[in-house]
Design a protein around this motif. Structure first.
Motif, PDB file in Angstrom:
ATOM      1  N   LEU A  53     -10.556  14.553 -24.291  1.00 11.24           N
ATOM      2  CA  LEU A  53      -9.557  13.504 -24.038  1.00 11.24           C
ATOM      3  C   LEU A  53      -9.126  13.521 -22.577  1.00 11.24           C
ATOM      4  N   HIS A  71     -11.827  12.301 -20.243  1.00 12.88           N
ATOM      5  CA  HIS A  71     -12.106  10.864 -20.283  1.00 12.88           C
ATOM      6  C   HIS A  71     -10.816  10.080 -20.415  1.00 12.88           C
ATOM      7  N   ARG A  72      -9.842  10.458 -19.640  1.00  9.19           N
ATOM      8  CA  ARG A  72      -8.564   9.733 -19.700  1.00  9.19           C
ATOM      9  C   ARG A  72      -8.813   8.256 -19.495  1.00  9.19           C
ATOM     10  N   VAL A  73      -8.343   7.486 -20.443  1.00  5.61           N
ATOM     11  CA  VAL A  73      -8.621   6.049 -20.357  1.00  5.61           C
ATOM     12  C   VAL A  73      -7.375   5.270 -19.995  1.00  5.61           C
ATOM     13  N   GLY A  74      -7.623   4.206 -19.268  1.00  2.19           N
ATOM     14  CA  GLY A  74      -6.599   3.184 -19.055  1.00  2.19           C
ATOM     15  C   GLY A  74      -5.255   3.681 -18.566  1.00  2.19           C
ATOM     16  N   ILE A  75      -5.238   4.663 -17.675  1.00  6.05           N
ATOM     17  CA  ILE A  75      -3.963   5.098 -17.130  1.00  6.05           C
ATOM     18  C   ILE A  75      -3.346   3.943 -16.351  1.00  6.05           C
ATOM     19  N   GLU A  76      -4.170   3.302 -15.552  1.00 13.49           N
ATOM     20  CA  GLU A  76      -3.698   2.158 -14.787  1.00 13.49           C
ATOM     21  C   GLU A  76      -3.870   0.910 -15.645  1.00 13.49           C
ATOM     22  N   PRO A  77      -2.800   0.129 -15.773  1.00 15.09           N
ATOM     23  CA  PRO A  77      -2.965  -1.104 -16.529  1.00 15.09           C
ATOM     24  C   PRO A  77      -3.803  -2.096 -15.739  1.00 15.09           C
ATOM     25  N   ASP A  78      -4.304  -3.056 -16.463  1.00 15.67           N
ATOM     26  CA  ASP A  78      -5.101  -4.111 -15.857  1.00 15.67           C
ATOM     27  C   ASP A  78      -4.342  -4.754 -14.688  1.00 15.67           C
ATOM     28  N   LEU A  87      -2.998  -8.300 -15.155  1.00 19.18           N
ATOM     29  CA  LEU A  87      -1.850  -8.313 -16.049  1.00 19.18           C
ATOM     30  C   LEU A  87      -0.605  -7.852 -15.298  1.00 19.18           C
TER      31      LEU A  87
END
Ligand code: ZN
Lengths: 321, 184
Positions: A50, A53-60, A63
């Motif tokens: 986990l 592969h930290r995912v999506g820390i920064e938002p889009d 958006l």
């Protein structure tokens, strides 16, 4: 403790939520229980994966840009003191009441607001002549130039046919002066950031841009940067960007252009930002690793074809030197 | 600290700098909590309007970021209860969600086996598995693993018992492992 009882401890330990005592208890059990040891290792490698592969820390980014722009509008309404402004305010609906009130001999308590567009304490102090828009004798102001808001009834008629109410009348104030005058700049930058009407914000930016402000004024610059990044209206953002291009290119402007290139939702504005960065290439701060990083990212990921091509071209040009 | 004080005195530029400093986390928490971009933006806006209105009352008893995140969690949770009234057919009740393994698939059609097979990339598998969690599980999982909050801090933010937070985290972790067992 039962074998199942250790499952909670395994979870807590693997996710880093275990105290030292619990950890000691668990360690003792692990030495004797193969099943728990296997489970423990699986859990730990799961958590390690986990983290890896930290995912999506920064938002889009898009958006985020939209959220910021919408927040800016909401705050503008909030500051104007009319949270439900667009909901209830309708000048047309109030106008007949206004005419009625002035046409008859009613008691009027008139509150003058120096204005949603000019509400600057310092400006008010510097220009006391603005404070009294209605000459003595209660001459009626230009009806179509005055906006009536906040009508508040003090007395709904005492059987005499008279009513009393207060309202805020906001009357346009004409200011004339050089664009280099700090007072004028203050009003313009304030209007640029706080006016409800995008047309007026655009005019304010225009005025600064057209006159080619030579100013090094920090406030004007930061207001332009804000307008470029935050205004909900793309015309205003674009005009602010053009005004910024006339100012001496510096670190702040560079960062603002990068942010615009990264996150503006409008491809036209992103194109303008990349052009601005390109033409600043020869300046001292023109093409450092910050800029190149963003350009590389844009070259690979922007959904606009021109921007990808342009980014590649600028990188090529810059790295050739 | 300096910025907060300036903002408290009505400095709008300082307030906006504060927003810029904290809003990415707020948006990423919000975006994980709800499924639509519009809902995430609504939460974002509500959070910073509350921050703006409550700023004068902020007394530096906690980190500013903790305060902002607490408001974020509050807004998420109240937002949820509004949504639940209109979306009851899609959202299972909290009391059942722990036991309902099929629940993730109901809400997220992208979790279908076809999609999973096509998309082998681990990060996006994790993202999708997160999408299969219930909003509260997702919130706890995010706060614990991505924002680094301790279980007791999350309990304070969510205004519930630490044991409850633990249960959400356990269930979330179990589900994530099930979803990802052939990937990591
Ligand atoms: Zn065991």
């Amino acid at each position: 403790m039962t074998h199942d009882g250790y499952r909670d401890l395994l979870f807590l330990s693997a996710s880093g939520d275990m105290d030292a005592d619990g950890q000691a208890v668990l360690e003792r059990h692990l030495q004797t229980c193969l099943r728990c040891r296997k489970e423990y290792e699986d859990l730990r490698s799961f958590h390690a994966a986990l983290v890896a592969h930290r995912v999506g820390i920064e938002p889009d980014e898009r958006l985020l840009a939209e959220a910021r722009q919408e927040l800016r509008l909401a705050l503008r309404r909030e500051r104007a003191g009319h949270p439900a402004w667009s909901g209830w305010f309708n000048p047309g609906a109030i106008a007949p009441l206004y005419r009625y009130a002035l046409g008859a001999a009613f008691t009027l308590a008139v509150g003058f607001l120096l204005g949603r567009s000019l509400f600057l304490p310092s400006a008010a102090q510097e220009t006391p002549r603005l404070a009294s828009p209605f000459p003595a004798g209660g001459v009626r102001p230009e009806e179509d130039e005055t906006r009536i808001t906040n009508v508040h009834f003090v007395d709904h008629g005492r059987g005499t046919g008279e009513i009393e109410f207060t309202f805020d009348a906001v009357t346009p104030v004409r200011m004339r002066g050089s664009i280099d005058d700090p007072k004028i700049q203050k009003v313009l930058t304030h209007a640029m950031l706080n006016e409800e009407n995008p047309g007026i914000r655009l005019k304010a930016v225009n005025a600064i841009n057209r006159q080619g402000v030579e100013t090094q004024d920090v406030e004007t610059k930061s207001a332009l940067i804000k307008a470029m990044e935050m205004d909900a209206n793309v015309g205003v953002r674009k005009e602010a960007l053009n005004a910024l291009r006339r100012l001496p290119f510096d670190g702040e402007i560079k960062k603002a252009m990068l942010r615009a290139l990264m996150s503006d939702s409008n491809p036209g504005l992103r194109v303008a930002a990349i052009n601005a960065l390109d033409s600043a290439r020869t300046s001292a701060l023109g093409m450092d690793s910050d800029v190149l990083d963003v350009l590389r990212q844009k070259a690979a990921t922007d959904d606009n074809n021109y921007i990808r091509v342009k980014a590649r071209a600028v990188i090529l040009e810059a790295t050739r030197q | 600290m300096e910025l907060v004080r300036k903002a408290q005195q009505g400095d709008i530029l300082a307030f906006e700098q504060l927003v810029f400093r904290h809003d990415k986390k707020v948006l990423s928490i919000a975006a994980r909590y709800v499924t639509s971009a519009d809902d995430a933006k609504d939460i974002y806006q509500e959070v910073f309007l509350r921050v703006y209105r409550g700023l004068k009352k902020f007394r530096f008893k906690s980190e500013f970021s903790t305060w902002v995140h607490r408001i974020t969690v509050n807004v998420c949770l109240t937002q949820r209860s509004r949504r639940r009234r209109t979306m009851q057919t899609l959202f299972l009740d909290d009391r059942n969600e722990e036991d309902s393994e099929a629940h993730g698939e109901i809400r997220d059609p992208a979790m279908g086996p076809d999609h999973q097979a096509v998309n082998a990339d681990i990060s996006s598998r994790i993202e999708k598995a997160l999408g299969g969690l219930s909003p509260k599980q997702k919130l706890v999982f995010t706060l614990r693993h991505y924002e680094g909050y301790k279980l007791n801090e999350i309990a304070v933010m969510m205004n519930c018992a630490e044991g409850t937070v633990k249960r959400y985290l356990f269930t979330a972790t179990r589900r994530m492992r099930d979803q990802l067992k052939d990937a990591i």
